[in-house]
Design a protein around this motif. Structure first.
Motif, PDB file in Angstrom:
ATOM      1  N   LEU A 112      36.450  37.256  21.807  1.00  0.00           N
ATOM      2  CA  LEU A 112      36.372  38.326  20.811  1.00  0.00           C
ATOM      3  C   LEU A 112      37.708  38.514  20.102  1.00  0.00           C
ATOM      4  CD1 LEU A 112      34.325  41.050  22.750  1.00  0.00           C
ATOM      5  CD2 LEU A 112      33.477  39.291  21.191  1.00  0.00           C
ATOM      6  N   SER A 113      38.794  38.472  20.853  1.00  0.00           N
ATOM      7  CA  SER A 113      40.123  38.660  20.256  1.00  0.00           C
ATOM      8  C   SER A 113      40.419  37.567  19.241  1.00  0.00           C
ATOM      9  CB  SER A 113      41.184  38.665  21.355  1.00  0.00           C
ATOM     10  OG  SER A 113      42.481  38.775  20.805  1.00  0.00           O
ATOM     11  N   ALA A 114      40.170  36.321  19.623  1.00  0.00           N
ATOM     12  CA  ALA A 114      40.447  35.198  18.720  1.00  0.00           C
ATOM     13  C   ALA A 114      39.530  35.218  17.508  1.00  0.00           C
ATOM     14  CB  ALA A 114      40.295  33.876  19.486  1.00  0.00           C
ATOM     15  N   TYR A 115      38.265  35.600  17.720  1.00  0.00           N
ATOM     16  CA  TYR A 115      37.299  35.624  16.626  1.00  0.00           C
ATOM     17  C   TYR A 115      37.670  36.676  15.592  1.00  0.00           C
ATOM     18  CZ  TYR A 115      32.698  35.431  14.370  1.00  0.00           C
ATOM     19  OH  TYR A 115      31.684  35.282  13.465  1.00  0.00           O
ATOM     20  N   LEU A 116      38.051  37.871  16.057  1.00  0.00           N
ATOM     21  CA  LEU A 116      38.416  38.952  15.134  1.00  0.00           C
ATOM     22  C   LEU A 116      39.707  38.641  14.389  1.00  0.00           C
ATOM     23  CD1 LEU A 116      37.518  42.034  17.357  1.00  0.00           C
ATOM     24  CD2 LEU A 116      36.330  41.275  15.287  1.00  0.00           C
ATOM     25  N   ALA A 117      40.598  37.898  15.009  1.00  0.00           N
ATOM     26  CA  ALA A 117      41.840  37.522  14.328  1.00  0.00           C
ATOM     27  C   ALA A 117      41.555  36.640  13.120  1.00  0.00           C
ATOM     28  CB  ALA A 117      42.774  36.801  15.302  1.00  0.00           C
ATOM     29  N   GLU A 118      40.512  35.815  13.204  1.00  0.00           N
ATOM     30  CA  GLU A 118      40.153  34.920  12.101  1.00  0.00           C
ATOM     31  C   GLU A 118      39.219  35.592  11.097  1.00  0.00           C
ATOM     32  OE1 GLU A 118      38.666  31.126  13.154  1.00  0.00           O
ATOM     33  OE2 GLU A 118      40.346  30.629  14.495  1.00  0.00           O
ATOM     34  N   ARG A 119      38.483  36.614  11.552  1.00  0.00           N
ATOM     35  CA  ARG A 119      37.484  37.259  10.684  1.00  0.00           C
ATOM     36  C   ARG A 119      37.682  38.769  10.714  1.00  0.00           C
ATOM     37  NH1 ARG A 119      35.683  32.765  12.996  1.00  0.00           N
ATOM     38  NH2 ARG A 119      34.252  31.355  11.886  1.00  0.00           N
ATOM     39  N   PRO A 120      38.672  39.264  10.008  1.00  0.00           N
ATOM     40  CA  PRO A 120      39.003  40.698  10.062  1.00  0.00           C
ATOM     41  C   PRO A 120      37.917  41.611   9.500  1.00  0.00           C
ATOM     42  CG  PRO A 120      40.278  39.577   8.357  1.00  0.00           C
ATOM     43  CD  PRO A 120      39.597  38.506   9.145  1.00  0.00           C
ATOM     44  N   ARG A 121      36.978  41.081   8.712  1.00  0.00           N
ATOM     45  CA  ARG A 121      35.912  41.922   8.160  1.00  0.00           C
ATOM     46  C   ARG A 121      34.677  41.942   9.066  1.00  0.00           C
ATOM     47  NH1 ARG A 121      36.115  44.218   3.612  1.00  0.00           N
ATOM     48  NH2 ARG A 121      33.856  44.211   3.304  1.00  0.00           N
ATOM     49  N   THR A 122      34.892  41.607  10.323  1.00  0.00           N
ATOM     50  CA  THR A 122      33.802  41.644  11.300  1.00  0.00           C
ATOM     51  C   THR A 122      34.013  42.811  12.249  1.00  0.00           C
ATOM     52  OG1 THR A 122      33.546  39.235  11.233  1.00  0.00           O
ATOM     53  CG2 THR A 122      32.626  40.378  13.136  1.00  0.00           C
ATOM     54  N   GLN A 123      32.956  43.540  12.524  1.00  0.00           N
ATOM     55  CA  GLN A 123      33.010  44.636  13.492  1.00  0.00           C
ATOM     56  C   GLN A 123      32.077  44.292  14.641  1.00  0.00           C
ATOM     57  OE1 GLN A 123      31.070  48.625  12.888  1.00  0.00           O
ATOM     58  NE2 GLN A 123      33.193  49.323  12.907  1.00  0.00           N
ATOM     59  N   LEU A 124      32.648  44.151  15.826  1.00  0.00           N
ATOM     60  CA  LEU A 124      31.878  43.751  16.998  1.00  0.00           C
ATOM     61  C   LEU A 124      31.744  44.920  17.966  1.00  0.00           C
ATOM     62  CD1 LEU A 124      33.507  40.271  17.754  1.00  0.00           C
ATOM     63  CD2 LEU A 124      31.365  40.712  16.554  1.00  0.00           C
ATOM     64  N   THR A 125      30.565  45.051  18.555  1.00  0.00           N
ATOM     65  CA  THR A 125      30.321  46.011  19.626  1.00  0.00           C
ATOM     66  C   THR A 125      29.827  45.237  20.835  1.00  0.00           C
ATOM     67  OG1 THR A 125      29.733  47.774  18.075  1.00  0.00           O
ATOM     68  CG2 THR A 125      29.026  48.043  20.354  1.00  0.00           C
ATOM     69  N   LEU A 126      30.459  45.454  21.986  1.00  0.00           N
ATOM     70  CA  LEU A 126      30.068  44.750  23.212  1.00  0.00           C
ATOM     71  C   LEU A 126      29.476  45.746  24.194  1.00  0.00           C
ATOM     72  CD1 LEU A 126      29.996  42.227  25.010  1.00  0.00           C
ATOM     73  CD2 LEU A 126      32.345  42.782  25.721  1.00  0.00           C
ATOM     74  N   LYS A 127      28.241  45.494  24.627  1.00  0.00           N
ATOM     75  CA  LYS A 127      27.579  46.356  25.611  1.00  0.00           C
ATOM     76  C   LYS A 127      27.461  45.597  26.925  1.00  0.00           C
ATOM     77  CE  LYS A 127      25.120  49.153  22.230  1.00  0.00           C
ATOM     78  NZ  LYS A 127      23.886  49.897  21.934  1.00  0.00           N
ATOM     79  N   ASN A 128      27.816  46.272  28.008  1.00  0.00           N
ATOM     80  CA  ASN A 128      27.899  45.645  29.322  1.00  0.00           C
ATOM     81  C   ASN A 128      26.780  46.164  30.225  1.00  0.00           C
ATOM     82  OD1 ASN A 128      28.573  44.745  31.857  1.00  0.00           O
ATOM     83  ND2 ASN A 128      30.431  45.960  32.030  1.00  0.00           N
ATOM     84  N   ARG A 129      25.858  45.263  30.600  1.00  0.00           N
ATOM     85  CA  ARG A 129      24.780  45.609  31.537  1.00  0.00           C
ATOM     86  C   ARG A 129      24.474  44.373  32.374  1.00  0.00           C
ATOM     87  NH1 ARG A 129      20.898  48.488  27.002  1.00  0.00           N
ATOM     88  NH2 ARG A 129      22.453  49.996  26.303  1.00  0.00           N
ATOM     89  N   ASN A 130      23.617  44.512  33.370  1.00  0.00           N
ATOM     90  CA  ASN A 130      23.277  43.313  34.119  1.00  0.00           C
ATOM     91  C   ASN A 130      22.316  42.450  33.291  1.00  0.00           C
ATOM     92  OD1 ASN A 130      20.528  44.074  34.616  1.00  0.00           O
ATOM     93  ND2 ASN A 130      21.122  45.196  36.456  1.00  0.00           N
TER      94      ASN A 130
END
Length: 302
Positions: A112-130
């Motif tokens: 996620l860190s590397a991806y956002l560095a290359e694509r600053p106009r992207t907004q990511l939300t990560l949800k954690n479940r099993n």
């Protein structure tokens, strides 16, 4: 573009809870109720049945929910096709990713860190479940893309490999088991600390044991914990139990001497992390590009 009222309705319909929808949207319950009431006044019909603390969709609510899911899909496709026609059109991309506990904690953060560095106009939300609940969230349109492991396949979902990891048996550095090499028969006598039902790690262990004609129900399992970190921390302080955990999750603790790996003869556990998508969304550019980026990231690391 879907209106704010429609987006709020979608979240309530997904969760069947005004409270949970408000928490997800960072709105008060009264604000959520106000938006839904405005929609009901506009359509001149009830969209939810209030059943005490629970809610259910009315026939009109079910119709609106189905149509709005289709509208969301069309909106995503429209943005992609417009961007292909006009390079100057570069709207912000929003993507909701769901991942099992181990993936959220150890696999995805560097991606996620590397991806956002290359694509600053992207907004990511990560949800954690099993893994089981991530699959449900995908089918309920709560997330756009999932990453899971060790779960039965369903026909309306596509699976794309990401990486493979080991699951290893570990114990506390104070546990006498740290000096032993176990056999499969020994597992009947050793107390086990395991993950909760629905966990991908647990599913991989259960399948491997069944292949050796060993049922989890026949083993000593005094405790089950929800989440990789909870299980790891429990094993770290308990000097009796053996646990099965992803190698990526315990690598640092093993190197630091806080945990010890315990070989179990005849038991090799491999987890295959996979992306999951609803069928029909495979060719949408944002999802495809993120999956390709993540696969390249781990291919380069090998």
């Amino acid at each position: 573009m879907l209106s704010t009222q429609h987006l709020v309705f979608l979240e309530v319909a997904r969760r069947l809870s005004f409270t949970k929808a408000g928490q997800s949207l960072f709105l008060s319950q009264s604000a959520v109720s106000k938006q839904v009431k405005a929609l009901e006044e506009y359509y001149q019909t009830g969209l939810f049945e209030r059943l005490g603390n629970a809610v259910a969709l009315t026939p009109a609510g079910q119709l609106l929910y189905r149509k709005l899911l289709q509208a969301q899909q069309l909106q995503t496709e429209l943005r992609e096709e417009m961007a292909a026609l006009n390079p100057r059109f570069a709207p912000e991309v929003q993507m909701v990713i769901g991942a099992s506990t181990t993936v959220s904690l150890y696999v995805l953060p560097p991606v996620l860190s590397a991806y956002l560095a290359e694509r600053p106009r992207t907004q990511l939300t990560l949800k954690n479940r099993n893994s089981e609940n991530i699959l449900k969230a995908l089918l309920d349109h709560e997330i756009d893309l999932g990453v899971i492991e060790g779960i039965h396949r369903v026909s309306n979902v596509t699976y794309t490999p990401l990486l493979t990891d080991d699951v290893v048996a570990v114990c506390s550095a104070r546990n006498p088991l740290r000096h032993r090499h176990l056999t499969l028969t020994d597992l009947y006598q050793v107390p086990l600390a395991l993950r909760e039902a629905g966990s991908g790690t647990l599913a991989v262990l259960e399948q491997a044991l069944l292949a050796q004609r060993i049922r989890l129900a026949d083993l000593r399992v005094p405790v089950r914990l929800g989440g990789t970190e909870a299980l790891k921390n429990f094993v770290r302080v308990d000097d009796q139990v053996l646990a099965f955990l992803p190698r990526q999750a315990v690598a640092r603790a093993l190197a630091a001497g806080e945990l010890a790996e315990v070989p179990v003869e005849g038991l090799a556990l491999k987890r295959h992390f996979e992306f999951i998508q609803r069928r029909g969304t495979e060719n949408l550019a944002p999802f495809r590009e993120f999956m390709q980026f993540a696969r390249r990231h781990y291919s380069a690391a090998e």
